[in-house]
Design a protein around this motif. Sequence first.
Motif, PDB file in Angstrom:
ATOM      1  N   THR A 205       0.834  -1.211   0.000  1.00  0.00           N
ATOM      2  CA  THR A 205       0.000   0.000   0.000  1.00  0.00           C
ATOM      3  C   THR A 205       0.862   1.252   0.000  1.00  0.00           C
ATOM      4  O   THR A 205       0.567   2.223  -0.706  1.00  0.00           O
ATOM      5  CB  THR A 205      -0.930  -0.001   1.227  1.00  0.00           C
ATOM      6  N   LEU A 209       0.609   4.084  -2.754  1.00  0.00           N
ATOM      7  CA  LEU A 209       0.271   5.444  -2.303  1.00  0.00           C
ATOM      8  C   LEU A 209       1.228   6.469  -2.896  1.00  0.00           C
ATOM      9  O   LEU A 209       0.834   7.600  -3.204  1.00  0.00           O
ATOM     10  CB  LEU A 209       0.316   5.476  -0.772  1.00  0.00           C
ATOM     11  N   VAL A 222      -7.754  11.648   3.755  1.00  0.00           N
ATOM     12  CA  VAL A 222      -7.379  10.395   4.428  1.00  0.00           C
ATOM     13  C   VAL A 222      -8.509   9.980   5.364  1.00  0.00           C
ATOM     14  O   VAL A 222      -9.009  10.797   6.139  1.00  0.00           O
ATOM     15  CB  VAL A 222      -6.065  10.566   5.234  1.00  0.00           C
ATOM     16  N   PHE A 231      -6.982   6.628   0.982  1.00  0.00           N
ATOM     17  CA  PHE A 231      -6.365   7.878   0.531  1.00  0.00           C
ATOM     18  C   PHE A 231      -7.058   8.268  -0.767  1.00  0.00           C
ATOM     19  O   PHE A 231      -7.190   7.433  -1.664  1.00  0.00           O
ATOM     20  CB  PHE A 231      -4.866   7.679   0.277  1.00  0.00           C
ATOM     21  N   LEU A 238      -7.580   5.140  -3.213  1.00  0.00           N
ATOM     22  CA  LEU A 238      -6.834   3.940  -2.839  1.00  0.00           C
ATOM     23  C   LEU A 238      -7.326   3.494  -1.468  1.00  0.00           C
ATOM     24  O   LEU A 238      -7.207   4.227  -0.491  1.00  0.00           O
ATOM     25  CB  LEU A 238      -5.335   4.260  -2.785  1.00  0.00           C
TER      26      LEU A 238
END
Length: 372
Positions: A205, A209, A222, A231, A238
């Motif tokens: 991740t 990211l 977030v 995110f 994501l």
Amino acid sequence: MKISIERAVLLKAVAQAQSVVERRNTIPILANVLIEAEGSDVSFRATDLDIEVVDRVPAMVERAGATTVNAVMLHEIVRKLPDGATVALAADEAAGRLSIEAGRSSFSLATLPKEDFPVMASSEYAANFSAAAPVLRRLFDKSKFAISTEETRYYLNGVYMHVSEAEGGRVLRCVATDGHRLARIDADLPPGAEEMPGVIVPRKTVGELRKLLDDDEAQIAVSVSETKIRFATPEITLTSKVIDGTFPDYTRVIPTGNTKKMEVDAQAFAKAVDRVATVSSERSRAVKLQLDEDRLVLSVNAPDAGAAEEELAVAYGDDRLEIGFNAKYLLEIASQVDRENAVFMFNSAGEPALMREGNDTSAIYVVMPMRV
């Protein structure tokens, strides 16, 4: 479904999707990207059941609809199309095919039903806040090198993101360690993050990211719950499961009694370590640091390969000290320094060393010594 889209836009979206897809999996649908066209947007969704990425891009939508197609294959085709091309995608559900046309090139790929595609369950998030891309980039970029790759200690296979107390008040903190080195990075606590549960963001991740954080002007939304983190930018979302485990009490390994201070030009130090480590055996890669007044001697002695030594001018006024470290760890830590000077704090040859940038305590690194 029938759409027309610019090659560059399509390539960026498909590249993001195919990097999430696991190359080796036993569930065929997980190799696919879900393409959904509606209004004037097309979304590309990919998942490995732990991470899900959705990329929304503008397109000419002639006929709304959805289909799934092999993500890696689609990416390869789009990558090889000429720059500036307009790509037409048309799905024939009855035939189970997706046609791709650009200029004189045409392709036909097998599809799988959109109904089979797993969509990650939505979660109630305990905390929602916004952070500037450069802030998140610094937190994760400076800590990720210390993530453990040892699968048995799965709770160390990520970056521990949490709210913590610091000298100036509460901060948003990222910590990573593999037992040999540790990185602890702080940033100002964004409004809305106060109630955030501490979560371990998996290594994969963190890598995905990074693609969202290149735009210095971007604000990243977030959202954090006990089990998931999300995110989002206006185009890309994501979502990831977090590691189900307890991160160890890292504060116990951060030395507080180190008083022997060495200040050194970070770039010159990294280059010197790299040079002398050339002769070390790959297995140990041990570099010895000999400290005397304002003088550092770096040396490597590998009986089967050779020896190397280099002297550096440093600011040091404490007792003579000899201490050894893994060269790779020293290089990785020195490469995190954005300013000119790195400050190392030592205690004895058998105890961990602390490093920071100048007087800045918002980023500190710990590295365990080696016998040399």
